[in-house]
Design an enzyme around this catalytic site. Structure first.
Site, PDB file in Angstrom:
ATOM      1  CB  THR A  10       4.976  -8.296   9.045  1.00 51.68           C
ATOM      2  OG1 THR A  10       3.999  -7.271   9.025  1.00 51.68           O
ATOM      3  CG2 THR A  10       5.178  -8.780  10.449  1.00 51.68           C
ATOM      4  CB  VAL A  11       4.193  -5.295   4.679  1.00 52.78           C
ATOM      5  CG1 VAL A  11       4.050  -5.110   3.171  1.00 52.78           C
ATOM      6  CG2 VAL A  11       2.859  -5.709   5.286  1.00 52.78           C
ATOM      7  CE  LYS A 103      -4.578   0.821   6.493  1.00 53.74           C
ATOM      8  NZ  LYS A 103      -4.541  -0.545   6.913  1.00 53.74           N
ATOM      9  CD  GLU A 127      -4.341  -2.748  -6.797  1.00 51.98           C
ATOM     10  OE1 GLU A 127      -4.440  -2.397  -7.970  1.00 51.98           O
ATOM     11  OE2 GLU A 127      -5.314  -2.765  -6.021  1.00 51.98           O
ATOM     12  CB  VAL A 130      -8.023  -0.207  -1.444  1.00 51.46           C
ATOM     13  CG1 VAL A 130      -9.501  -0.518  -1.275  1.00 51.46           C
ATOM     14  CG2 VAL A 130      -7.775   1.276  -1.383  1.00 51.46           C
ATOM     15  N   GLY A 132      -5.903  -5.067   0.434  1.00 53.76           N
ATOM     16  CA  GLY A 132      -4.708  -5.923   0.337  1.00 53.76           C
ATOM     17  C   GLY A 132      -4.504  -6.543  -1.030  1.00 53.76           C
ATOM     18  CE  LYS A 203      -8.061  -1.023   4.551  1.00 58.28           C
ATOM     19  NZ  LYS A 203      -8.322  -2.194   5.380  1.00 58.28           N
ATOM     20  N   GLY A 300      -2.200  -8.959   5.915  1.00 55.86           N
ATOM     21  CA  GLY A 300      -1.219 -10.044   6.019  1.00 55.86           C
ATOM     22  C   GLY A 300      -0.026  -9.738   5.139  1.00 55.86           C
TER      23      GLY A 300
END
Ligand code: HSE
Length: 429
Positions: A10-11, A103, A127, A130, A132, A203, A300
């Site tokens: 998805t990402v 992470k 970035e 941690v 999102g 994280k 997300g």
């Protein structure tokens, strides 16, 4: 900036779509085009909402990281070890920059990867790893770099916050709320990583390194999850003017650096108590800025993509910093303060036989250890069919070691059933 993407979940797919859809905007912002030239995924044929015709497809992401003619490899496969680690290692060894959202990988192998990147003269950027979309890395490494930090952390796992929020705001059960978080796509592939606090710990290990210049070190983090939290705790917390939150905090004290992940009772009017749904909150205390809290989506596809592309554009514009703010060799361990050696206030829930003297015995064991009880409560309606009842206690400020010693003896009482639930009360969040 020739870019390879490893992992089109998805990402990964969202990152490619955004890079293609906004290519002109990003080219202006980076002052050079960002071109996705290579991708790797398990299945080539799946429709991911972008054309594959000009992109070279690799079945093997490690081979792609090693051989593709790119400046940058974006690792979005996930997982602490295995293929994700090999992709990052191969890219660095081949002199390519790396952007990752991983992470779990960084918390375990961050030091080794940062050293390798320094030796090869490439950048390791993360970035998205941690909280999102919240620019936590940027805040600690750049925006607030003038500060000496005394505390960092907050709500770093959307799934746990969602569960506790649903239980509290809507009276849902733990299992119902977890199922909803999974459906909404917040939860890890293995949701026990969320609810056990492990994802938060990953994280926090990264944040602590950035804020305090210590090596990334998971083993120094005390971790407890939210498995024990029930509707009874949430209801009692509310009666005490508090909320229940899973926090991950690193705090520098005179006795050392404490790093912990555990559920906390926090005052209902604290900012962190009010964070709803799957929202993340990063709280930072620095000598110049005092406490600042940043809220945003921690999971997300779109919000993670926002952070991934920020890293890509930074690299394209030549903005490059050591992974953890300092060279890996300059990160220094400091004394560790473990929860047992801390002082604080505590909440206890015990399931006990509904008969006289039980509470007296419990109070006397706490008293023998020098623990002063601030409140105790036994709601009438809570008698279970097996004849046991829930009792709730809070303590005044005391040594945690004393509470733990008392608990060992309380557990051994024949009138105490099941495992007592201890929640730390954190007023300063
Ligand atoms: N499972 C994580 C969460 C996703 O619930 O916050 C982002 O790490």
């Amino acid at each position: 900036m020739r870019t390879a993407i490893a992992g089109l979940g998805t990402v990964g797919a969202e990152v490619v779509r955004q890079l293609l859809d906004k290519d002109e905007l990003y080219a202006q912002r980076a002052e050079r085009p960002i071109t996705v030239t290579d991708v790797s995924a398990r299945d080539r044929k799946r429709d991911r909402g972008f054309p594959m015709r000009d992109i070279r497809f690799w079945k093997d992401p490690v081979k792609m990281a090693r051989e593709a003619k790119v400046d940058l490899v974006v690792e979005l496969i996930g997982g602490a070890d295995g293929v994700a680690k090999r992709v990052v290692e191969a890219a660095i060894a081949a002199g390519k920059h790396v952007v990752t959202a991983n992470k779990a990988l960084l918390a375990r192998h961050g030091m080794q990867l940062a050293r390798a990147a320094e030796e090869r003269g490439v950048t390791l950027a993360f970035e998205a790893a941690v909280a999102g979309s919240i620019p936590a890395v940027e805040i600690l490494r750049q925006a607030l770099v003038a500060n000496i930090f005394s505390r960092v952390g907050g709500i770093l796992n959307g799934t746990c916050n969602y569960i506790l929020w649903r239980m509290s705001a809507m009276g849902c059960t733990f299992d119902q709320s977890l199922a909803e978080a999974q459906e909404a796509g917040y939860a890890e592939a293995d949701p026990s990583r969320d609810i056990s606090g492990k994802d938060t710990a990953d994280k926090l290990a990264i944040l602590a390194a950035l804020a305090f210049g210590v090596p990334v070190d998971l083993s120094s983090i005390h971790v407890e999850g939210i498995e024990q939290i029930t509707a009874l705790d949430i209801q009692r917390a509310r009666e005490l003017g508090m909320g229940v939150k899973l926090l991950g905090i690193a705090r520098l004290t005179e006795q050392g650096l404490e790093r912990w992940v555990h559920p906390c009772l926090v005052p209902a009017d604290a900012v962190l108590a009010m964070v709803p749904g799957a929202t993340n909150a990063v709280s930072v205390t620095g000598d110049l800025v005092e406490t600042q809290v940043y809220l945003g989506q921690g999971a997300g596809a779109k919000s993670t993509t926002s952070a991934v592309i920020a890293d890509i554009l930074d690299l394209a514009t030549g903005r490059r910093l050591p992974a953890f703010g300092k060279l890996a060799a300059q990160l220094r361990a400091v004394p560790v303060l473990v929860p047992r050696d801390r002082t604080g206030e505590y909440y206890l829930r015990l399931q006990v036989a509904d008969q006289p003297r039980v509470l007296g015995d419990v109070l006397s064991l706490l008293g023998m250890q020098g623990v002063s009880v601030a409140s105790n409560e036994q709601p009438e309606q809570q008698v279970d069919p097996d004849g046991t009842v829930a009792v709730f206690l809070t303590t005044h400020r005391t040594q945690e070691a004393a509470v733990q010693r008392a608990l060992t003896m309380i557990r051994a009482l024949p009138t105490v059933k099941g495992e007592p639930c201890l929640i730390r009360i954190e007023r300063e969040v």
